[in-house]
Write an enzyme that holds these catalytic residues in place. Structure first.
Site, PDB file in Angstrom:
ATOM      1  N   PRO A 288      29.728   5.744  25.952  1.00  0.00           N
ATOM      2  CA  PRO A 288      30.996   5.421  26.406  1.00  0.00           C
ATOM      3  C   PRO A 288      31.137   5.518  28.063  1.00  0.00           C
ATOM      4  CG  PRO A 288      31.301   7.137  24.775  1.00  0.00           C
ATOM      5  CD  PRO A 288      29.942   6.593  24.643  1.00  0.00           C
ATOM      6  N   ASN A 289      31.869   4.706  28.644  1.00  0.00           N
ATOM      7  CA  ASN A 289      32.280   4.647  29.957  1.00  0.00           C
ATOM      8  C   ASN A 289      31.239   4.790  31.065  1.00  0.00           C
ATOM      9  OD1 ASN A 289      34.928   4.804  28.995  1.00  0.00           O
ATOM     10  ND2 ASN A 289      34.616   6.911  28.356  1.00  0.00           N
TER      11      ASN A 289
ATOM     12  N   ARG B 163      33.830   5.083  38.082  1.00  0.00           N
ATOM     13  CA  ARG B 163      34.239   6.082  37.405  1.00  0.00           C
ATOM     14  C   ARG B 163      34.434   7.470  37.902  1.00  0.00           C
ATOM     15  NH1 ARG B 163      31.318   8.465  32.126  1.00  0.00           N
ATOM     16  NH2 ARG B 163      33.193   9.841  31.397  1.00  0.00           N
TER      17      ARG B 163
ATOM     18  N   TYR C 292      30.460  11.410  39.029  1.00  0.00           N
ATOM     19  CA  TYR C 292      29.328  10.463  38.412  1.00  0.00           C
ATOM     20  C   TYR C 292      28.492   9.744  39.677  1.00  0.00           C
ATOM     21  CZ  TYR C 292      31.269  11.974  34.206  1.00  0.00           C
ATOM     22  OH  TYR C 292      31.567  12.645  33.016  1.00  0.00           O
TER      23      TYR C 292
ATOM     24  N   ASN D 158      22.043   9.214  27.000  1.00  0.00           N
ATOM     25  CA  ASN D 158      23.013   9.776  27.390  1.00  0.00           C
ATOM     26  C   ASN D 158      24.342   9.509  26.412  1.00  0.00           C
ATOM     27  OD1 ASN D 158      25.458  10.930  28.791  1.00  0.00           O
ATOM     28  ND2 ASN D 158      24.773  10.268  30.836  1.00  0.00           N
TER      29      ASN D 158
ATOM     30  N   ALA E 226      30.721  11.086  26.125  1.00  0.00           N
ATOM     31  CA  ALA E 226      31.552  11.997  25.237  1.00  0.00           C
ATOM     32  C   ALA E 226      31.091  12.354  23.903  1.00  0.00           C
ATOM     33  CB  ALA E 226      32.987  11.294  25.361  1.00  0.00           C
TER      34      ALA E 226
ATOM     35  N   GLU F 224      17.697  14.141  26.004  1.00  0.00           N
ATOM     36  CA  GLU F 224      19.156  13.741  26.324  1.00  0.00           C
ATOM     37  C   GLU F 224      19.048  13.984  27.816  1.00  0.00           C
ATOM     38  OE1 GLU F 224      21.038  17.412  25.119  1.00  0.00           O
ATOM     39  OE2 GLU F 224      23.052  16.468  25.176  1.00  0.00           O
TER      40      GLU F 224
ATOM     41  N   HIS G 219      22.329  13.925  30.851  1.00  0.00           N
ATOM     42  CA  HIS G 219      23.581  13.906  31.482  1.00  0.00           C
ATOM     43  C   HIS G 219      23.617  13.733  33.046  1.00  0.00           C
ATOM     44  CE1 HIS G 219      25.243  14.722  27.585  1.00  0.00           C
ATOM     45  NE2 HIS G 219      24.461  15.590  27.629  1.00  0.00           N
TER      46      HIS G 219
ATOM     47  N   ARG H   8      31.398  22.540  33.316  1.00  0.00           N
ATOM     48  CA  ARG H   8      32.714  21.647  33.357  1.00  0.00           C
ATOM     49  C   ARG H   8      33.804  22.521  32.346  1.00  0.00           C
ATOM     50  NH1 ARG H   8      31.363  15.538  33.174  1.00  0.00           N
ATOM     51  NH2 ARG H   8      33.784  15.482  33.792  1.00  0.00           N
TER      52      ARG H   8
HETATM   53  C1  DQA Z   1      28.259  12.886  30.815  1.00  0.00           C
HETATM   54  C2  DQA Z   1      29.018  14.250  30.483  1.00  0.00           C
HETATM   55  C3  DQA Z   1      30.133  14.107  29.277  1.00  0.00           C
HETATM   56  O1  DQA Z   1      30.750  15.236  28.963  1.00  0.00           O
HETATM   57  C4  DQA Z   1      30.962  12.961  29.417  1.00  0.00           C
HETATM   58  O2  DQA Z   1      31.782  12.869  28.524  1.00  0.00           O
HETATM   59  C5  DQA Z   1      30.481  11.806  30.139  1.00  0.00           C
HETATM   60  C6  DQA Z   1      29.272  11.710  30.818  1.00  0.00           C
HETATM   61  C7  DQA Z   1      27.567  13.013  31.915  1.00  0.00           C
HETATM   62  O3  DQA Z   1      26.517  12.081  32.131  1.00  0.00           O
HETATM   63  O4  DQA Z   1      27.351  13.975  32.804  1.00  0.00           O
HETATM   64  O5  DQA Z   1      30.915  10.600  29.713  1.00  0.00           O
HETATM   65  O6  DQA Z   1      27.530  12.541  29.368  1.00  0.00           O
END
Ligand code: DQA
Length: 151
Positions: A9-10, A17, A22, A74, A77, A98, A100, A107
């Site tokens: 998501p997002n 964003r 990011y 990835n 959330a 995985e 990120h 964080r």
């Molecule tokens: C994320 C880190 C997560 O905590 C966050 O909710 C994201 C992006 C990252 O790529 O740094 O949406 O996965």
């Protein structure tokens, strides 16, 4: 060799964003970056993004049916909340790395909860979009040589 990249998501909003966290590059530029590296590595790579947990679970199950060799993931959330995504990874037994963009461990405390990591062969965090390339290199090296050491 077939690789599927899953973004949660997002991450479709990359570029606009929270760019201080990011970065300024869009989701489409991430896809282009990965496609270029896939060509160099001579692997067949597809990308899928969804804001829905079940769609990501469906994509993991479908990857297994389609003969995908490994996943980059990835979960965004869902990293911190999902039981269904790591269960799907364990069910299909495909190697997953995985990724990120940020370093969730550095964080807010709620981001230190990670339910997905233990279902993955490796994690790359905090290296921006370049981390996806590192993760792809790692996954392909591992698939080509199962004895390839973890980072
Ligand atoms: C994320 C880190 C997560 O905590 C966050 O909710 C994201 C992006 C990252 O790529 O740094 O949406 O996965």
């Amino acid at each position: 060799m077939k690789i599927l990249v899953l973004n949660g998501p997002n991450l479709n909003l990359l570029g606009t964003r929270e760019p201080d966290i990011y970065g300024h590059d869009s989701y489409d530029s991430l896809v282009a970056l990965l496609a270029a590296r896939a060509r160099e590595l001579d692997v067949d790579l597809a990308c899928f993004q969804s804001n829905h947990e079940g769609a990501l679970v469906d994509a993991i199950q479908q990857a297994w049916r389609d003969g995908v060799d490994g996943l980059l993931l990835n979960p965004a959330a869902y990293t911190h909340t999902s039981v269904a995504i790591p269960d799907a990874l364990r069910a299909v037994r495909l190697p997953a790395v995985e990724v990120h963009i940020s370093d969730p461990d550095a964080r807010e405390p709620f981001r230190r909860v990670n339910l997905v990591r233990s279902a993955c062969v490796a994690t790359v965090s905090g290296h921006g979009l370049h981390g996806y390339l590192e993760a792809l290199d790692l996954l392909v090296a591992r698939l080509r040589d199962p004895a390839h050491p973890e980072p």
